[in-house]
Design a protein around this motif. Structure first.
Motif, PDB file in Angstrom:
ATOM      1  N   ARG A 201      32.341  42.329  39.771  1.00 42.68           N
ATOM      2  CA  ARG A 201      32.762  42.212  38.578  1.00 42.68           C
ATOM      3  C   ARG A 201      32.571  44.208  37.553  1.00 42.68           C
ATOM      4  O   ARG A 201      33.644  44.177  37.352  1.00 42.68           O
ATOM      5  CB  ARG A 201      32.530  41.556  37.509  1.00 42.68           C
ATOM      6  CG  ARG A 201      32.620  39.890  38.092  1.00 42.68           C
ATOM      7  CD  ARG A 201      33.102  39.108  37.289  1.00 42.68           C
ATOM      8  NE  ARG A 201      31.779  38.630  36.811  1.00 42.68           N
ATOM      9  CZ  ARG A 201      31.450  37.299  37.807  1.00 42.68           C
ATOM     10  NH1 ARG A 201      31.405  36.691  38.272  1.00 42.68           N
ATOM     11  NH2 ARG A 201      29.975  37.324  36.967  1.00 42.68           N
ATOM     12  N   GLU A 202      31.603  44.141  38.017  1.00 43.48           N
ATOM     13  CA  GLU A 202      31.323  45.805  37.340  1.00 43.48           C
ATOM     14  C   GLU A 202      31.783  46.821  37.351  1.00 43.48           C
ATOM     15  O   GLU A 202      32.452  47.587  37.077  1.00 43.48           O
ATOM     16  CB  GLU A 202      29.825  45.115  36.712  1.00 43.48           C
ATOM     17  CG  GLU A 202      29.266  44.731  36.024  1.00 43.48           C
ATOM     18  CD  GLU A 202      27.721  44.814  35.673  1.00 43.48           C
ATOM     19  OE1 GLU A 202      27.043  45.450  36.569  1.00 43.48           O
ATOM     20  OE2 GLU A 202      27.276  44.533  34.471  1.00 43.48           O
ATOM     21  N   GLN A 203      31.549  46.783  39.357  1.00 39.24           N
ATOM     22  CA  GLN A 203      32.183  47.589  39.886  1.00 39.24           C
ATOM     23  C   GLN A 203      33.257  47.990  40.679  1.00 39.24           C
ATOM     24  O   GLN A 203      34.045  49.357  40.852  1.00 39.24           O
ATOM     25  CB  GLN A 203      30.903  47.761  40.610  1.00 39.24           C
ATOM     26  CG  GLN A 203      29.711  48.340  40.731  1.00 39.24           C
ATOM     27  CD  GLN A 203      28.396  47.521  41.971  1.00 39.24           C
ATOM     28  OE1 GLN A 203      27.191  47.963  42.079  1.00 39.24           O
ATOM     29  NE2 GLN A 203      29.076  47.288  42.706  1.00 39.24           N
ATOM     30  N   GLY A 204      33.547  46.579  40.366  1.00 39.37           N
ATOM     31  CA  GLY A 204      35.732  46.940  41.395  1.00 39.37           C
ATOM     32  C   GLY A 204      35.650  46.902  42.576  1.00 39.37           C
ATOM     33  O   GLY A 204      36.673  46.625  42.497  1.00 39.37           O
ATOM     34  N   PHE A 205      34.276  46.577  42.821  1.00 37.48           N
ATOM     35  CA  PHE A 205      34.456  46.026  44.677  1.00 37.48           C
ATOM     36  C   PHE A 205      32.759  45.458  45.203  1.00 37.48           C
ATOM     37  O   PHE A 205      32.127  45.099  44.454  1.00 37.48           O
ATOM     38  CB  PHE A 205      34.336  47.657  45.558  1.00 37.48           C
ATOM     39  CG  PHE A 205      32.765  48.677  45.277  1.00 37.48           C
ATOM     40  CD1 PHE A 205      31.274  47.807  45.543  1.00 37.48           C
ATOM     41  CD2 PHE A 205      32.545  48.814  44.731  1.00 37.48           C
ATOM     42  CE1 PHE A 205      30.525  48.645  46.227  1.00 37.48           C
ATOM     43  CE2 PHE A 205      32.085  49.926  43.535  1.00 37.48           C
ATOM     44  CZ  PHE A 205      30.366  49.732  44.728  1.00 37.48           C
ATOM     45  N   ALA A 220      35.176  45.515  50.319  1.00 38.53           N
ATOM     46  CA  ALA A 220      35.826  45.278  49.970  1.00 38.53           C
ATOM     47  C   ALA A 220      36.121  45.342  48.748  1.00 38.53           C
ATOM     48  O   ALA A 220      35.833  45.549  47.906  1.00 38.53           O
ATOM     49  CB  ALA A 220      35.895  43.823  50.169  1.00 38.53           C
ATOM     50  N   VAL A 221      37.378  45.942  48.133  1.00 38.88           N
ATOM     51  CA  VAL A 221      38.554  45.573  47.305  1.00 38.88           C
ATOM     52  C   VAL A 221      39.528  44.468  46.616  1.00 38.88           C
ATOM     53  O   VAL A 221      39.826  44.755  47.752  1.00 38.88           O
ATOM     54  CB  VAL A 221      38.905  47.037  46.729  1.00 38.88           C
ATOM     55  CG1 VAL A 221      39.785  47.266  45.682  1.00 38.88           C
ATOM     56  CG2 VAL A 221      37.533  48.427  47.022  1.00 38.88           C
ATOM     57  N   PRO A 222      39.202  44.255  45.368  1.00 40.95           N
ATOM     58  CA  PRO A 222      39.757  43.129  44.845  1.00 40.95           C
ATOM     59  C   PRO A 222      41.386  43.401  45.372  1.00 40.95           C
ATOM     60  O   PRO A 222      41.564  44.471  44.944  1.00 40.95           O
ATOM     61  CB  PRO A 222      40.091  42.862  44.037  1.00 40.95           C
ATOM     62  CG  PRO A 222      38.698  43.019  43.537  1.00 40.95           C
ATOM     63  CD  PRO A 222      38.408  44.033  44.400  1.00 40.95           C
ATOM     64  N   VAL A 223      42.205  42.539  45.572  1.00 37.32           N
ATOM     65  CA  VAL A 223      43.599  42.470  45.865  1.00 37.32           C
ATOM     66  C   VAL A 223      44.630  40.952  44.668  1.00 37.32           C
ATOM     67  O   VAL A 223      43.991  39.805  44.980  1.00 37.32           O
ATOM     68  CB  VAL A 223      44.388  42.471  46.208  1.00 37.32           C
ATOM     69  CG1 VAL A 223      45.967  42.209  46.946  1.00 37.32           C
ATOM     70  CG2 VAL A 223      43.846  43.640  47.805  1.00 37.32           C
ATOM     71  N   ARG A 224      45.465  41.808  43.815  1.00 39.67           N
ATOM     72  CA  ARG A 224      45.716  40.127  42.564  1.00 39.67           C
ATOM     73  C   ARG A 224      46.926  40.333  43.356  1.00 39.67           C
ATOM     74  O   ARG A 224      47.774  41.383  43.485  1.00 39.67           O
ATOM     75  CB  ARG A 224      45.501  41.726  40.783  1.00 39.67           C
ATOM     76  CG  ARG A 224      43.838  41.874  41.157  1.00 39.67           C
ATOM     77  CD  ARG A 224      43.970  42.215  39.555  1.00 39.67           C
ATOM     78  NE  ARG A 224      42.214  42.586  39.244  1.00 39.67           N
ATOM     79  CZ  ARG A 224      41.767  42.098  39.226  1.00 39.67           C
ATOM     80  NH1 ARG A 224      41.634  40.521  38.490  1.00 39.67           N
ATOM     81  NH2 ARG A 224      40.099  42.396  38.676  1.00 39.67           N
ATOM     82  N   ASP A 225      47.646  39.311  42.462  1.00 44.40           N
ATOM     83  CA  ASP A 225      49.002  38.880  42.367  1.00 44.40           C
ATOM     84  C   ASP A 225      49.411  38.806  41.323  1.00 44.40           C
ATOM     85  O   ASP A 225      49.108  39.837  40.475  1.00 44.40           O
ATOM     86  CB  ASP A 225      48.864  37.392  42.821  1.00 44.40           C
ATOM     87  CG  ASP A 225      48.699  36.358  41.550  1.00 44.40           C
ATOM     88  OD1 ASP A 225      48.031  36.828  40.141  1.00 44.40           O
ATOM     89  OD2 ASP A 225      47.683  35.643  41.687  1.00 44.40           O
ATOM     90  N   ALA A 226      50.624  38.665  41.203  1.00 45.97           N
ATOM     91  CA  ALA A 226      51.428  38.987  39.649  1.00 45.97           C
ATOM     92  C   ALA A 226      51.142  39.233  38.469  1.00 45.97           C
ATOM     93  O   ALA A 226      50.834  40.484  37.487  1.00 45.97           O
ATOM     94  CB  ALA A 226      53.119  38.864  40.451  1.00 45.97           C
ATOM     95  N   ARG A 256      40.332  51.836  47.076  1.00 44.91           N
ATOM     96  CA  ARG A 256      40.993  51.183  45.945  1.00 44.91           C
ATOM     97  C   ARG A 256      42.136  51.700  45.823  1.00 44.91           C
ATOM     98  O   ARG A 256      42.922  50.515  45.372  1.00 44.91           O
ATOM     99  CB  ARG A 256      40.119  51.376  45.178  1.00 44.91           C
ATOM    100  CG  ARG A 256      39.896  51.345  43.690  1.00 44.91           C
ATOM    101  CD  ARG A 256      39.602  51.466  42.606  1.00 44.91           C
ATOM    102  NE  ARG A 256      38.435  50.001  42.127  1.00 44.91           N
ATOM    103  CZ  ARG A 256      36.771  51.404  42.645  1.00 44.91           C
ATOM    104  NH1 ARG A 256      37.079  52.228  42.766  1.00 44.91           N
ATOM    105  NH2 ARG A 256      36.178  50.823  42.576  1.00 44.91           N
ATOM    106  N   THR A 257      42.206  52.318  46.509  1.00 44.48           N
ATOM    107  CA  THR A 257      43.984  53.317  46.467  1.00 44.48           C
ATOM    108  C   THR A 257      44.868  51.977  47.072  1.00 44.48           C
ATOM    109  O   THR A 257      45.789  51.261  46.493  1.00 44.48           O
ATOM    110  CB  THR A 257      44.071  54.390  46.459  1.00 44.48           C
ATOM    111  OG1 THR A 257      43.337  55.614  45.628  1.00 44.48           O
ATOM    112  CG2 THR A 257      45.619  54.435  46.477  1.00 44.48           C
ATOM    113  N   THR A 258      44.289  51.856  48.420  1.00 44.13           N
ATOM    114  CA  THR A 258      45.314  51.059  48.896  1.00 44.13           C
ATOM    115  C   THR A 258      45.629  49.638  48.207  1.00 44.13           C
ATOM    116  O   THR A 258      46.678  48.772  48.316  1.00 44.13           O
ATOM    117  CB  THR A 258      44.896  50.637  50.279  1.00 44.13           C
ATOM    118  OG1 THR A 258      44.520  51.593  50.961  1.00 44.13           O
ATOM    119  CG2 THR A 258      45.003  49.753  51.300  1.00 44.13           C
ATOM    120  N   ALA A 259      44.364  48.540  47.801  1.00 43.36           N
ATOM    121  CA  ALA A 259      44.115  47.826  47.148  1.00 43.36           C
ATOM    122  C   ALA A 259      45.236  47.599  46.070  1.00 43.36           C
ATOM    123  O   ALA A 259      45.667  46.704  45.744  1.00 43.36           O
ATOM    124  CB  ALA A 259      42.902  46.939  46.584  1.00 43.36           C
TER     125      ALA A 259
END
Length: 267
Positions: A201-205, A220-226, A256-259
């Motif tokens: 959560r702190e790092q974002g990956f 891995a970097v999270p992908v979020r829904d709308a 992160r850019t792609t995610a």
């Protein structure tokens, strides 16, 4: 892919039991359909019922209905697999699907940029399912494949999903599934996994440091829904003896850019 501008171009450019999810009739039928269609079919009744978290007697009745309507097929010896209607539905969804084209285009650009295998996976029930995979140039590859289901707690994609859960939901999930080891490096103690998720959560990956497959290290970097909820992640898979952990971490910004480019694409 022609006609699709990607984010990086523009920068330069077996789930365990599922009893808690098998509530109403629709949930049960969908869970059974998913379990019976998982790779490795035909699957026996008992295995399908256990994976879906549906009592065996109810599972048998629902499976017979799914066979009769063509969503599943029976091998005549008690085994089940995907039927013609599921195969046709899958073909309609994937052929010419704009979302699939966008995902693949983004991953192809990322893969070329970093020279490694990249994937996107999403949570499906109590597991991660790989939706798209673009293999890297290295002849040594991990064992992942599209459609494969992987544990939440052993994978970098899964950790991204778990880190977004409220504490009560995380506690319920860990208690229901357990934290079975896949390798000697798997985090099998709840306290250790919780500490890891705080870092995610702190790092974002998230990192999978040979926790799901020996010799394979993933970021891995999270992908979020709308709505902003994490539904999966973009994942980079590397062979541990060919690339150091530090070098893999240097790829975070590109991933992160792609995610970010895939935000809201899947819901």
């Amino acid at each position: 892919m022609a006609g699709i501008e990607t984010s990086l171009d523009s920068e330069t450019g077996g789930r365990g039991g599922r009893s808690s999810l098998a509530g109403n009739a629709t949930d049960k039928a969908l869970n059974l359909l998913e379990a019976a269609s998982a790779p490795g079919y035909p699957h026996r009744l008992g295995d399908v019922a256990a994976t879906a978290g549906v009592p065996k007697a109810s599972a048998h009745r629902i499976l017979q209905n799914l066979v009769a309507t063509g969503f599943l097929a029976s091998d005549g010896s008690g085994g089940y697999g995907p039927g013609p209607r599921v195969r046709a539905l899958a073909a309609r969804i994937t052929q010419g699907c704009e979302e699939d084209q966008v995902m693949r285009a983004e991953l192809e650009v990322l893969g070329r940029r970093i020279g490694h295998t990249v994937q996107i996976g999403v949570r499906t029930g109590d597991a991660i399912t790989l939706l798209v995979k673009v293999s890297g140039p290295n002849p040594v590859q991990d064992s992942s494949r599209v459609g494969m289901q992987l544990p939440l707690h052993t994978t970098a994609i899964g950790k991204c999903v778990l880190a977004d859960l409220a504490d009560d939901r995380l506690t319920d999930l860990m208690g229901r599934l357990g934290l079975a080891p896949r390798t000697e490096n798997t985090l099998t103690e709840p306290a250790a996994l919780r500490a890891e998720l705080v870092k995610v959560r702190e790092q974002g990956f998230a990192l999978d440091d040979e926790e799901n497959e020996l010799g394979v290290r993933c970021l891995a970097v999270p992908v979020r829904d709308a709505k902003g909820s994490v539904i999966g992640a973009v994942n980079v898979s590397t062979i541990a003896f060919l690339e150091t952990r530090e070098t893999l971490l240097s790829r975070v910004d590109a991933v992160r850019t792609t995610a970010g480019a895939l935000h809201g694409l899947l819901g």
